[in-house]
Design a protein around this motif. Structure first.
Motif, PDB file in Angstrom:
ATOM      1  N   VAL A  39       4.738   7.134  -0.694  1.00 39.16           N
ATOM      2  CA  VAL A  39       5.366   6.474   0.457  1.00 39.16           C
ATOM      3  C   VAL A  39       4.783   5.072   0.630  1.00 39.16           C
ATOM      4  CG1 VAL A  39       5.592   6.537   2.991  1.00 39.16           C
ATOM      5  CG2 VAL A  39       5.838   8.646   1.647  1.00 39.16           C
ATOM      6  N   LYS A  40       5.669   4.081   0.637  1.00 41.47           N
ATOM      7  CA  LYS A  40       5.234   2.695   0.827  1.00 41.47           C
ATOM      8  C   LYS A  40       4.977   2.455   2.311  1.00 41.47           C
ATOM      9  CE  LYS A  40       6.715  -1.967  -0.302  1.00 41.47           C
ATOM     10  NZ  LYS A  40       7.723  -2.769  -0.996  1.00 41.47           N
ATOM     11  N   ASN A  79       4.760  11.572   5.629  1.00 41.42           N
ATOM     12  CA  ASN A  79       6.058  11.255   6.266  1.00 41.42           C
ATOM     13  C   ASN A  79       7.195  12.102   5.674  1.00 41.42           C
ATOM     14  OD1 ASN A  79       4.858   9.458   7.950  1.00 41.42           O
ATOM     15  ND2 ASN A  79       5.791   7.613   7.089  1.00 41.42           N
ATOM     16  N   GLN A  80       6.944  13.378   5.553  1.00 48.63           N
ATOM     17  CA  GLN A  80       7.919  14.372   5.054  1.00 48.63           C
ATOM     18  C   GLN A  80       8.331  14.149   3.600  1.00 48.63           C
ATOM     19  OE1 GLN A  80      10.596  13.846   8.644  1.00 48.63           O
ATOM     20  NE2 GLN A  80      10.511  16.088   8.567  1.00 48.63           N
ATOM     21  N   LYS A  90      -4.176 -10.936  13.783  1.00 43.87           N
ATOM     22  CA  LYS A  90      -4.624 -12.324  14.008  1.00 43.87           C
ATOM     23  C   LYS A  90      -5.841 -12.691  13.160  1.00 43.87           C
ATOM     24  CE  LYS A  90      -2.871 -13.715  18.497  1.00 43.87           C
ATOM     25  NZ  LYS A  90      -2.952 -12.979  19.758  1.00 43.87           N
ATOM     26  N   ASN A  91      -6.756 -11.731  12.966  1.00 39.08           N
ATOM     27  CA  ASN A  91      -7.992 -12.039  12.223  1.00 39.08           C
ATOM     28  C   ASN A  91      -7.785 -11.981  10.705  1.00 39.08           C
ATOM     29  OD1 ASN A  91      -7.698  -9.333  11.750  1.00 39.08           O
ATOM     30  ND2 ASN A  91      -9.567  -8.719  12.832  1.00 39.08           N
ATOM     31  N   GLY A  92      -6.546 -11.851  10.265  1.00 41.07           N
ATOM     32  CA  GLY A  92      -6.270 -11.847   8.821  1.00 41.07           C
ATOM     33  C   GLY A  92      -6.266 -10.457   8.218  1.00 41.07           C
ATOM     34  N   ASN A  93      -6.772  -9.475   8.976  1.00 35.91           N
ATOM     35  CA  ASN A  93      -6.763  -8.112   8.451  1.00 35.91           C
ATOM     36  C   ASN A  93      -5.383  -7.479   8.638  1.00 35.91           C
ATOM     37  OD1 ASN A  93      -9.322  -8.030   7.388  1.00 35.91           O
ATOM     38  ND2 ASN A  93     -10.242  -7.555   9.393  1.00 35.91           N
ATOM     39  N   LEU A  94      -5.222  -6.312   8.022  1.00 35.15           N
ATOM     40  CA  LEU A  94      -3.889  -5.706   7.974  1.00 35.15           C
ATOM     41  C   LEU A  94      -3.882  -4.355   8.661  1.00 35.15           C
ATOM     42  CD1 LEU A  94      -3.442  -6.377   4.179  1.00 35.15           C
ATOM     43  CD2 LEU A  94      -2.395  -7.722   5.992  1.00 35.15           C
ATOM     44  N   LYS A  95      -2.737  -4.020   9.231  1.00 33.58           N
ATOM     45  CA  LYS A  95      -2.593  -2.707   9.854  1.00 33.58           C
ATOM     46  C   LYS A  95      -1.283  -2.082   9.404  1.00 33.58           C
ATOM     47  CE  LYS A  95      -3.626  -0.226  13.932  1.00 33.58           C
ATOM     48  NZ  LYS A  95      -3.938  -0.108  15.309  1.00 33.58           N
ATOM     49  N   ALA A  96      -1.344  -0.797   9.067  1.00 36.26           N
ATOM     50  CA  ALA A  96      -0.126  -0.094   8.638  1.00 36.26           C
ATOM     51  C   ALA A  96       0.475   0.642   9.831  1.00 36.26           C
ATOM     52  CB  ALA A  96      -0.464   0.887   7.528  1.00 36.26           C
ATOM     53  N   ALA A 118       0.849  -1.196   0.000  1.00 37.50           N
ATOM     54  CA  ALA A 118       0.000   0.000   0.000  1.00 37.50           C
ATOM     55  C   ALA A 118       0.881   1.241   0.000  1.00 37.50           C
ATOM     56  CB  ALA A 118      -0.914  -0.003   1.216  1.00 37.50           C
ATOM     57  N   TYR A 119       0.379   2.290  -0.639  1.00 36.05           N
ATOM     58  CA  TYR A 119       1.139   3.537  -0.759  1.00 36.05           C
ATOM     59  C   TYR A 119       0.230   4.708  -0.406  1.00 36.05           C
ATOM     60  CZ  TYR A 119       4.392   0.658  -3.420  1.00 36.05           C
ATOM     61  OH  TYR A 119       5.271  -0.323  -3.792  1.00 36.05           O
ATOM     62  N   LEU A 120       0.833   5.749   0.170  1.00 40.31           N
ATOM     63  CA  LEU A 120       0.108   7.010   0.319  1.00 40.31           C
ATOM     64  C   LEU A 120       0.752   8.030  -0.616  1.00 40.31           C
ATOM     65  CD1 LEU A 120      -0.707   7.455   4.115  1.00 40.31           C
ATOM     66  CD2 LEU A 120      -2.289   6.898   2.258  1.00 40.31           C
TER      67      LEU A 120
END
Ligand SMILES: [Zn+2]
Length: 565
Positions: free
Chosen positions: A208-209, A202-203, A216-222, A190-192
């Protein structure tokens, strides 16, 4: 009150019945009698287009019977060297047309009709629109055999359902055709993006990657992000189906900012003309540099795709200093499996360390104007709206190579590149062509057109071009026979043809001076002749094959063969 509730309920019921019947379920049967495992899904991201149907695996084999999905008539038969290869279209009385492509051959009655037309036109490639009453088919009738013809890289059946009137293609999996899918989509990157000069992530003002971890539930967090101003999110994602390891496309993509939906696109249906705007959906510079397809969840100007649903501010998010945000990206497949990526964002104005530098060249091209550059014997002309955006265009003509900006910019319309070749003799001019030069310096033929003392080509791809010469004849090699042989037991003739530099432009084969149908498969370079096509009345015959490349270098192969009457 009761009345109001009842009428609301009735309206709701009517709407939901209409919604359910948007695409008729159980009207179409599956086109193959095997469990459907897909090699490609509808709307999958491909080079310069969205995939317009589903690719059904055929157990790595060719020749599986293909069935009519419903009653109707064969409305179109098309044989091309590339694209769909051998394809059939069936028009159904309920307003839909089904398409079956990359076929090996057609069912006997269709095959006989096509062959007759091919002999009449003396051409393997053909397009026919049979009469409504001429080739009627019943649901479940064998209409063809699956294959690997045209632009197909492995045996499979490409299947489409189109709205007959609008020719819009529709996701076949919305018609109740069952494909097993219990696997969630995967978001692999994912990119912003900061979307204007005042913004930063992020300056940085270049994409930005994000650092992503799986929950645990298979979902993702950045990992948390600090940003300011207008930003957008992009993801690289794919979906897997049960029973296959290949990566397919998503069906639906949603973005929420603090729980408000701000972006949606859904691959339910699209028109063929809009398919090119895929280059504005994806991060095209990244794609051309790294072959990585990142889907941008914001809509840039001049993107005419119809796949978008709920959009707030085109999917752009405005991040204010000192505020806290949560971006949620939800990727779904047709079966409803979902994967969510959560991105925590803190609003913060900081010093920008990585700036997005625009190289201000001498050629500022406004997208709504015509532009032309002439240098020495080279002219390049861009019609109005060739570009999707205004651009500082960079141009160089050096050492015989024309540098047209770089390949990272997608075009909406083709430009014309022409070379004045009057300094060459007429004989030399004949063998000249315009070539595209790859990053590694490899040249490839581009469709070169000719006028007196001038060569030109139309292209939608920026990058390097040059003039090149091809004086070599194509190669012709018999594969299953030799000159002077008895071929009574042979069912067919097999011949290999090849041209290294510019490629095969045309071929023509005759036996005893009469045109014969040789089917050509460019992927393998093979020509086939079927002896069933002709009844011989004498034993001795002459086969002649003439092959031309794109600059008219010609090779002729002649062989004598014998066959019992
Ligand atoms: Zn396909």
């Amino acid at each position: 009150m009761q009345k109001i509730y009842t009428s609301i309920f009735l309206v709701f019921l009517a709407v939901s019945v209409i919604a359910q019947e948007k695409y008729p379920k159980n009207y179409f049967r599956k086109p193959l009698d095997i469990p459907l495992i897909l090699a490609g899904t509808f709307g999958e991201l491909r080079s310069n287009h969205f995939h317009s149907g589903i690719d059904i695996k055929t157990q790595k084999r060719e020749g599986l019977p293909v069935f009519a999905a419903a009653d109707g008539y064969i409305s179109r038969i098309k044989i091309k060297l590339y694209g769909y290869g051998k394809a059939l279209y069936i028009t159904h009385p309920n307003g839909y047309t089904t398409v079956y492509a990359h076929l090996k051959k057609f069912a006997p009655k269709i095959e006989a009709f096509v062959k007759k037309q091919q002999y009449k036109k003396e051409s393997y490639t053909i397009q026919l629109f049979p009469d409504k009453e001429f080739l009627k088919v019943k649901k479940g009738e064998i209409i063809a055999y699956s294959g690997n013809t045209g632009g197909s890289s492995a045996p499979h059946l490409h299947f489409e359902i189109r709205d007959t009137k609008t020719e819009k293609t529709i996701n076949p999996l919305l018609f109740g055709i069952q494909v097993k899918d219990s696997i969630k989509p995967v978001i692999s990157n994912a990119y912003l993006y900061s979307l204007d000069e005042q913004s930063q992530v992020n300056q940085s003002q270049i994409p930005v990657k994000l650092e992503i971890t799986k929950q645990k539930n298979g979902n993702l967090k950045a990992a948390p992000i600090e940003a300011f101003g207008s930003i957008g999110v992009g993801i690289k994602a794919f979906d897997r189906l049960d029973g296959a390891s290949n990566k397919n496309g998503l069906f639906n993509l949603d973005v929420y900012l603090n729980n408000q939906k701000i972006y949606n696109h859904c691959l339910e249906t699209f028109s063929f003309w809009e398919s090119k705007y895929i280059n504005l959906l994806i991060d095209y510079p990244r794609y051309t540099a790294k072959r990585e397809r990142v889907q941008r969840c914001f809509v840039v100007p001049n993107n005419k795709l119809s796949i978008y649903g709920d959009l707030v501010n085109s999917g752009e998010m405005y991040i204010q200093n000192g505020m806290q945000y949560t971006i949620k990206v939800v990727a779904s497949d047709v079966a409803g499996n979902q994967t969510t990526l959560t991105i925590p964002v803190k609003g913060r104005i900081q010093e920008v360390k990585i700036k997005n530098v625009i190289n201000k060249t001498d050629h500022f091209f406004k997208r709504d104007e015509f532009h032309k550059i002439i240098k020495d014997n080279v002219t390049v002309a861009f019609p109005k709206y060739s570009f999707y955006d205004d651009i500082y265009f960079s141009f160089k003509y050096d050492n015989g190579i024309v540098y047209l900006h770089d390949k990272s910019i997608p075009l909406n319309k083709p430009f014309t590149l022409s070379f004045d070749v009057s300094e060459y003799s007429l004989k030399e001019q004949e063998k000249l062509f315009i070539a595209k030069v790859s990053d590694k310096g490899k040249i490839s033929y581009t469709n070169t057109k000719r006028k007196p003392n001038k060569l030109y080509t139309l292209s939608k791809f920026l990058g390097k071009y040059t003039l090149a010469t091809d004086t070599d004849k194509p190669m012709i090699k018999p594969m299953n026979f030799k000159n002077g042989q008895w071929l009574t037991n042979k069912k067919r003739l097999k011949v290999y043809i090849k041209d290294d530099l510019t490629g095969i432009k045309s071929y023509r084969a005759t036996i005893d001076g009469k045109w014969i149908l040789m089917e050509y498969e460019p992927k393998t370079g093979l020509l086939f002749y079927d002896f069933n096509d002709k009844k011989f009345t004498t034993a001795k015959h002459t086969l002649k094959i003439v092959v031309k490349d794109q600059v008219k270098n010609t090779n002729t192969y002649i062989a004598t063969f014998y066959r019992k009457k």
